[in-house]
Motif scaffolding. Structure first.
Motif, mmCIF file in Angstrom:
data_model
loop_
_atom_site.group_PDB
_atom_site.id
_atom_site.type_symbol
_atom_site.label_atom_id
_atom_site.label_comp_id
_atom_site.label_asym_id
_atom_site.label_seq_id
_atom_site.Cartn_x
_atom_site.Cartn_y
_atom_site.Cartn_z
ATOM 1 N N UNK B 127 0.802 -1.220 0.000
ATOM 2 C CA UNK B 127 0.000 0.000 0.000
ATOM 3 C C UNK B 127 0.843 1.282 0.000
ATOM 4 N N UNK B 128 2.032 1.218 0.603
ATOM 5 C CA UNK B 128 2.886 2.402 0.677
ATOM 6 C C UNK B 128 3.266 2.966 -0.683
ATOM 7 N N UNK B 129 3.232 2.110 -1.717
ATOM 8 C CA UNK B 129 3.568 2.566 -3.075
ATOM 9 C C UNK B 129 2.634 3.693 -3.505
ATOM 10 N N UNK B 130 1.398 3.653 -2.988
ATOM 11 C CA UNK B 130 0.417 4.688 -3.333
ATOM 12 C C UNK B 130 0.949 6.076 -2.973
ATOM 13 N N UNK B 131 1.533 6.176 -1.783
ATOM 14 C CA UNK B 131 2.047 7.455 -1.303
ATOM 15 C C UNK B 131 3.098 8.012 -2.264
ATOM 16 N N UNK B 132 4.053 7.158 -2.634
ATOM 17 C CA UNK B 132 5.139 7.618 -3.516
ATOM 18 C C UNK B 132 4.627 7.903 -4.922
ATOM 19 N N UNK B 133 3.591 7.176 -5.306
ATOM 20 C CA UNK B 133 2.986 7.415 -6.615
ATOM 21 C C UNK B 133 2.384 8.824 -6.667
ATOM 22 N N UNK B 134 1.689 9.191 -5.585
ATOM 23 C CA UNK B 134 1.071 10.519 -5.535
ATOM 24 C C UNK B 134 2.161 11.601 -5.538
ATOM 25 N N UNK B 135 3.249 11.343 -4.799
ATOM 26 C CA UNK B 135 4.359 12.304 -4.762
ATOM 27 C C UNK B 135 4.892 12.548 -6.173
ATOM 28 N N UNK B 136 5.129 11.464 -6.908
ATOM 29 C CA UNK B 136 5.646 11.621 -8.271
ATOM 30 C C UNK B 136 4.612 12.303 -9.162
#
Lengths: 143, 499
Positions: B127-136
């Motif tokens: 799920x943490x990938x979501x956070x970095x996806x939004x950042x990018x």
């Protein structure tokens, strides 16, 4: 009444509207402006190929309208010895007619009764109906 | 846009022959473009593979965010005003509006990456990938702004009123203007060649392949009535594409262009339905996204592993830095190139920050990302949709097909413009490209061309190499254009138009 604005399309009632307005102009001495609005919205969806040709299409649409809609209307006014000014513009018909009328110093708006297809009228209401709702100057609808 | 999971089909001799012939070439090119830095022991949990191309894209996004002083935050309101037509002159009526340029670009970008790609990111990175996806997603807005500003600035307007723009033109003319004529020409040709490859592959074969797989899945799988008819489905797709791009049947293009935005809204609503059906799980899901971003458990590569997954899928989905959208944005009617730069800020926002996040939330909340029984991809999202109602995945399938079709139409256009650039707008060359494009649609749908699709995916990201080099070299021009324009807005020289 110092100025008249006729909004026209290809319909027969538009031609009657032009004749009506031309007669009114010749009797009252008001100036006459004829406009054809090509329905267009900045919020419609287009394909990329259409987009890069848009500038070309816009000129073609205006040229076609001048030839097939404006010229015959001007011919009608000649019978009443009236020389109108004309324009072809893109946008939403009723809204544009209202703003052009205001621009002409509060022109009396004349339109034909029918123009849009029945289906379109049923769904979205016709231009005259919309015009009556939003116009700030008198509107005459010619049957 | 990338190939998260490729459908395996029963071995076909033609398929095998093509695959065998292509494999070495595809592996070679793919190996260069997706060259990864490997850290640690492959056996250990801390092993990381870092594709350099992702670093390349994210670094550019970060650079332009800082260099353009966070226009991706401060410029959003102005972008919305531009799209709403508050700065459009009445004489602009009948030309391409900011809204239309944006909508066209979005329908080329929103695609399988938003549905399948995100599922892959969350399945592998948690799920943490979501956070970095939004950042990018946020950072990418700046790259998109840079390339679309240049796209309009250096577009070519012909005497008849038609317009061509995009990286090939700004690489050639923009770099020539700063005394790098030869480099500009080389980069422009490189870009155009990669763009043709990317259009045929990721923008066509991959889309046709995945859409066909979806059609087969919802009709009962390989044993269903359509299971053995991939070729025919491919022909139908190719025919649909052909009538639009060769036949010039505008009505179909128009219908697609109209349906796709509604489909995107419907898709977001579908995701919201999934989220609210499981609303008790919302706080926990949000918790998982944050803890997973900084303190993941059981994810290969730890925080860096999660970060890479998020970065990778966001960059692959919104294509910022690839340069493709700049071609679509260039058709807008404006006298100020920076206006379209501002408008294009909204594209990665809608694509990544809104739509990708929706997919991610739906998958995290329903927990379907944990299911390892099937390959991560559209299936994962489909399973999340099925938690609402059994028929809900059909909605998803329709969305996938339409997104794929519109992406194909958009990329056929990008490829055609690149062909036009290489062959001096020769109508014959452009027609040739269109015919080849339709042919590739059938191949993409009917065969399981793993290596070919890996190759075409590589081509799309290869476009980012000449493009981003150009963006760095022209960074000053971009800055001058954007800040000069902001000053005009502040001084009232570029003012709102009374409606």
């Amino acid at each position: 009444m110092s100025s008249l604005l006729v909004g026209i399309d290809r319909s027969a009632s538009s031609r009657r509207a032009v004749a009506f307005a031309a007669q009114l102009a010749s009797e009252s001495g008001a100036t006459l402006h004829i406009v054809h609005v090509i329905p267009w919205s900045p919020y419609s969806f287009t394909s990329p190929a259409e987009n890069d040709q848009r500038g070309v299409s816009k000129h073609q649409e205006i040229a076609t309208a001048e030839e097939q809609i404006i010229l015959p209307a001007v011919a009608v006014t000649a019978e009443f010895s009236v020389t109108p000014t004309t324009s072809v513009v893109h946008g939403s018909p009723a809204e544009l007619l209202v703003s052009i009328a205001a621009h002409l110093g509060g022109a009396h708006i004349v339109v034909g009764r029918t123009g849009d297809s029945r289906l379109k009228q049923a769904l979205f209401g016709s231009t005259p109906v919309r015009l009556i709702q939003i116009a700030k100057t008198p509107v005459t609808v010619v049957p | 846009m990338s190939a998260p999971s490729l459908t395996r089909l029963p071995a076909v001799s033609v398929d095998e022959a093509i695959s065998n012939a292509m494999t070495p070439v595809a592996d070679f090119i793919s190996g260069i473009i997706f060259y990864s830095v490997k850290i640690g022991n492959p056996e250990s949990i801390s092993y990381i593979e870092f594709p350099v191309i992702v670093v390349w894209l994210v670094a550019a996004a970060l650079f332009f965010t800082v260099y353009l002083k966070f226009q991706n935050v401060t410029g959003v309101k102005h972008a919305v005003d531009l799209v709403r037509g508050k700065y459009s002159q009445p004489s602009d009526a009948g030309e391409v509006s900011h809204f239309q340029a944006l909508a066209t670009a979005i329908s080329g970008t929103v695609g399988l990456g938003n549905i399948a790609g995100v599922a892959v990111a969350v399945s592998i990175g948690g799920p943490g990938a979501t956070f970095w996806m939004i950042m990018v997603g946020f950072l990418s807005m700046s790259t998109k702004m840079a390339e679309c500003t240049l796209g309009v600035k250096y577009r070519v307007e012909r005497p008849d009123g038609s317009v061509s723009g995009g990286p090939m033109y700004y690489l050639r003319d923009g770099l020539a203007s700063i005394g790098k004529r030869r480099l500009g020409r080389v980069l422009a040709v490189m870009f155009a060649l990669f763009c043709i490859g990317g259009a045929l592959g990721g923008g066509n074969m991959f889309q046709a392949n995945q859409a066909t797989s979806q059609i087969i899945n919802v009709t009962g799988g390989e044993d269903g009535p359509l299971g053995q008819w991939r070729f025919v489905i491919g022909l139908v797709f190719a025919l649909g594409v052909a009538v639009v791009i060769i036949g010039g049947i505008k009505s179909i293009a128009k219908v697609t262009e109209k349906v796709v935005p509604f489909m995107a809204v419907l898709y977001v609503l579908g995701c919201l339905a999934v989220i609210f059906t499981n609303f008790t799980a919302i706080p926990d899901a949000i918790g998982q996204i944050f803890t997973g971003a900084f303190n993941p458990e059981g994810i290969a590569g730890g925080v860096i592993g999660v970060l890479i997954q998020g970065f990778q899928r966001a960059a692959f989905s919104n294509e910022a830095g690839v340069g493709s959208a700049s071609i679509a944005h260039s058709a807008v009617k404006t006298n100020e190139p920076a206006t379209e730069g501002f408008v294009s800020l909204l594209e990665p926002f809608i694509d990544t920050v809104v739509i990708c996040t929706m997919t991610a939330l739906a998958i995290v909340i329903t927990g379907t990302w944990r299911d390892t029984s099937s390959a991560a991809g559209v299936e994962t999202t489909s399973a999340a949709f099925a938690t609402v109602a059994p028929w809900f995945p059909i909605l998803l399938a329709v969305a996938v097909i339409l997104f794929a079709f519109s992406t194909m139409i958009s990329w056929s256009y990008y490829g055609m413009k690149a062909t036009g650039y290489l062959f001096k707008d020769s109508p014959r060359a452009e027609l040739g490209f269109k015919i080849v494009f339709c042919f590739f649609t059938v191949i993409g749908a009917s065969l399981s061309l793993g290596p070919v699709i890996a190759f075409s995916d590589a081509m799309i990201f290869a476009m980012a190499i000449p493009n981003v080099i150009g963006l760095y070299l022209m960074a000053r021009i971009i800055k001058k254009e954007i800040f000069g324009y902001r000053a005009k807005v502040r001084s009232g020289e570029h003012a709102m138009v009374d409606q």
